[in-house]
Design an enzyme around this catalytic site. Structure first.
Site, PDB file in Angstrom:
ATOM      1  N   LYS A  44      34.307  28.509 -26.030  1.00 60.38           N
ATOM      2  CA  LYS A  44      33.128  28.154 -26.617  1.00 60.38           C
ATOM      3  C   LYS A  44      32.218  27.759 -25.342  1.00 60.38           C
ATOM      4  O   LYS A  44      32.702  27.278 -24.212  1.00 60.38           O
ATOM      5  CB  LYS A  44      33.172  26.837 -27.397  1.00 60.38           C
ATOM      6  CG  LYS A  44      32.024  26.829 -28.544  1.00 60.38           C
ATOM      7  CD  LYS A  44      32.193  25.901 -29.448  1.00 60.38           C
ATOM      8  CE  LYS A  44      31.046  25.031 -29.941  1.00 60.38           C
ATOM      9  NZ  LYS A  44      31.165  24.166 -30.693  1.00 60.38           N
ATOM     10  N   SER A  88      23.771  16.627 -32.190  1.00 55.29           N
ATOM     11  CA  SER A  88      23.439  16.898 -30.966  1.00 55.29           C
ATOM     12  C   SER A  88      22.613  18.244 -31.098  1.00 55.29           C
ATOM     13  O   SER A  88      21.999  18.873 -30.044  1.00 55.29           O
ATOM     14  CB  SER A  88      24.876  17.282 -30.247  1.00 55.29           C
ATOM     15  OG  SER A  88      25.496  15.975 -30.099  1.00 55.29           O
ATOM     16  N   HIS A 132      26.417   8.589 -31.626  1.00 50.06           N
ATOM     17  CA  HIS A 132      27.739   8.265 -31.013  1.00 50.06           C
ATOM     18  C   HIS A 132      27.969   7.240 -30.393  1.00 50.06           C
ATOM     19  O   HIS A 132      28.992   6.546 -30.360  1.00 50.06           O
ATOM     20  CB  HIS A 132      27.794   9.517 -29.859  1.00 50.06           C
ATOM     21  CG  HIS A 132      27.854  10.768 -30.476  1.00 50.06           C
ATOM     22  ND1 HIS A 132      27.069  11.944 -29.798  1.00 50.06           N
ATOM     23  CD2 HIS A 132      28.650  11.605 -31.229  1.00 50.06           C
ATOM     24  CE1 HIS A 132      27.418  13.161 -30.394  1.00 50.06           C
ATOM     25  NE2 HIS A 132      28.088  12.752 -31.455  1.00 50.06           N
ATOM     26  N   ARG A 183      28.722  10.807 -40.877  1.00 47.87           N
ATOM     27  CA  ARG A 183      27.549  10.977 -41.036  1.00 47.87           C
ATOM     28  C   ARG A 183      27.053  10.807 -42.675  1.00 47.87           C
ATOM     29  O   ARG A 183      26.146  10.376 -43.192  1.00 47.87           O
ATOM     30  CB  ARG A 183      26.615  11.874 -40.597  1.00 47.87           C
ATOM     31  CG  ARG A 183      26.212  11.526 -39.070  1.00 47.87           C
ATOM     32  CD  ARG A 183      26.013  12.786 -38.277  1.00 47.87           C
ATOM     33  NE  ARG A 183      26.717  13.791 -38.077  1.00 47.87           N
ATOM     34  CZ  ARG A 183      26.846  14.707 -37.412  1.00 47.87           C
ATOM     35  NH1 ARG A 183      25.730  14.982 -36.863  1.00 47.87           N
ATOM     36  NH2 ARG A 183      27.676  15.519 -37.512  1.00 47.87           N
TER      37      ARG A 183
HETATM   38  P1  ADP Z   1      32.530  17.592 -32.821  1.00 51.16           P
HETATM   39  O1  ADP Z   1      31.961  19.018 -32.211  1.00 51.16           O
HETATM   40  O2  ADP Z   1      33.871  17.361 -32.485  1.00 51.16           O
HETATM   41  O3  ADP Z   1      32.177  17.376 -34.383  1.00 51.16           O
HETATM   42  P2  ADP Z   1      30.427  15.816 -32.178  1.00 51.16           P
HETATM   43  O4  ADP Z   1      30.089  15.654 -30.687  1.00 51.16           O
HETATM   44  O5  ADP Z   1      29.379  16.567 -32.828  1.00 51.16           O
HETATM   45  O6  ADP Z   1      31.661  16.605 -31.916  1.00 51.16           O
HETATM   46  O7  ADP Z   1      30.731  14.465 -32.746  1.00 51.16           O
HETATM   47  C1  ADP Z   1      31.964  13.591 -32.618  1.00 51.16           C
HETATM   48  C2  ADP Z   1      32.214  12.711 -33.509  1.00 51.16           C
HETATM   49  O8  ADP Z   1      31.035  11.822 -33.731  1.00 51.16           O
HETATM   50  C3  ADP Z   1      32.341  13.157 -34.953  1.00 51.16           C
HETATM   51  O9  ADP Z   1      32.918  12.543 -35.594  1.00 51.16           O
HETATM   52  C4  ADP Z   1      31.100  13.283 -35.805  1.00 51.16           C
HETATM   53  O10 ADP Z   1      31.161  13.139 -37.110  1.00 51.16           O
HETATM   54  C5  ADP Z   1      30.313  12.038 -35.013  1.00 51.16           C
HETATM   55  N1  ADP Z   1      29.070  12.192 -35.215  1.00 51.16           N
HETATM   56  C6  ADP Z   1      28.102  12.935 -34.519  1.00 51.16           C
HETATM   57  N2  ADP Z   1      26.909  12.569 -34.728  1.00 51.16           N
HETATM   58  C7  ADP Z   1      26.864  11.230 -35.192  1.00 51.16           C
HETATM   59  C8  ADP Z   1      25.835  10.350 -35.529  1.00 51.16           C
HETATM   60  N3  ADP Z   1      24.641  10.588 -35.399  1.00 51.16           N
HETATM   61  N4  ADP Z   1      26.302   9.232 -36.097  1.00 51.16           N
HETATM   62  C9  ADP Z   1      27.537   8.783 -36.034  1.00 51.16           C
HETATM   63  N5  ADP Z   1      28.735   9.770 -35.678  1.00 51.16           N
HETATM   64  C10 ADP Z   1      28.351  10.860 -35.509  1.00 51.16           C
END
Ligand code: ADP
Length: 165
Positions: free
Chosen positions: A40, A126, A16, A89
Site C-alpha cells: 500500500k 484520516s 486517535h 466510531r
Molecule cells: P486502520 O487503517 O487500521 O483502520 P486508522 O488509522 O484509520 O487505521 O485507525 C486506527 C484505529 O483508530 C482504528 O481502531 C479506528 O477505528 C480508530 N479510529 C479512527 N478514527 C477515529 C476517530 N475519529 N475516533 C476514534 N477512533 C478512531
C-alpha cells in the site's frame, strides 16, 4: 497490562489522540503501532506518521510509538503486549473490527479491547483530513494543532484560514 493501539494513522487525528489519552489512563503501558502494508502507498511515510504521533503524545509518559509492518499479532508478540486496542466510531467500524478481532484471536490467541470514541470525534477520519488538506481546507478541528502545519506541508499547499464553528 500492556496494549498495542494499531493503525495507519495517516495522519493521526484528534479521535486517535483521544483514544490514546483514555487508554493511557487504563493501561500500564500503551504502544502505538504505526502499521504499514508493504503493497500500500501512504501519503505520509511510516517515519512521518511516527514523528507526528510522538509529537502529540508527549504528555503521556506510558505511551510509546513504534512503526512496523506485517501481521498485527506478530507486533503484539514482539512487544510482549497483552491486548490489541482499537477505537470504534460507529456501526460501520463495528463489523470490520469484529472480523479483525476474531481473526487475531484465532491466529494469535490475542484479545482485542475497544474504546468507543467521543461523539465529537465520530465523524473524523484520516481520509477526510487528507482530502481537506490537499485542497487547503481547514483541518484544525480534526487534528491536533501541533501537526497541522506538517500535514499541509506534505501537500505543498497554503492552508486557508481556519473557520470558527
Ligand atoms: P486502520 O487503517 O487500521 O483502520 P486508522 O488509522 O484509520 O487505521 O485507525 C486506527 C484505529 O483508530 C482504528 O481502531 C479506528 O477505528 C480508530 N479510529 C479512527 N478514527 C477515529 C476517530 N475519529 N475516533 C476514534 N477512533 C478512531
Amino acid at each position: 497490562m500492556k496494549a498495542v493501539y494499531a493503525g495507519s494513522f495517516s495522519p493521526p487525528t484528534k479521535g486517535h489522540l483521544d483514544i490514546i489519552r483514555r487508554a493511557s489512563a487504563m493501561f500500564d503501558e500503551v504502544v502505538v503501532a504505526v502499521l504499514s502494508q508493504e503493497a500500500k502507498q501512504y501519503r505520509f511515510s511510516p517515519e512521518e506518521r511516527r514523528q507526528m504521533l510522538i509529537e502529540i503524545t508527549r504528555a503521556f509518559p506510558n505511551v510509546r510509538v513504534i512503526s512496523d509492518t506485517g501481521l498485527l499479532v506478530d507486533v503484539v508478540r514482539r512487544e510482549r503486549a497483552d491486548v490489541i486496542l482499537r477505537g470504534l466510531r460507529n456501526s460501520s467500524d463495528l463489523l470490520f473490527e469484529m472480523q479483525m478481532a476474531e481473526a487475531n484471536r484465532q491466529i494469535g490467541g490475542i484479545e482485542t479491547v475497544f474504546i468507543s470514541c467521543l461523539p465529537e470525534y465520530s465523524m473524523i477520519s484520516s481520509t477526510i483530513v487528507r482530502d481537506c488538506a490537499a485542497h487547503g481546507a481547514p483541518i484544525g478541528a480534526m487534528v491536533p494543532q501541533e501537526i497541522v502545519g506538517k500535514i499541509y506541508a506534505a501537500y505543498g499547499v497554503a492552508p486557508c484560514a481556519e473557520r470558527k464553528g
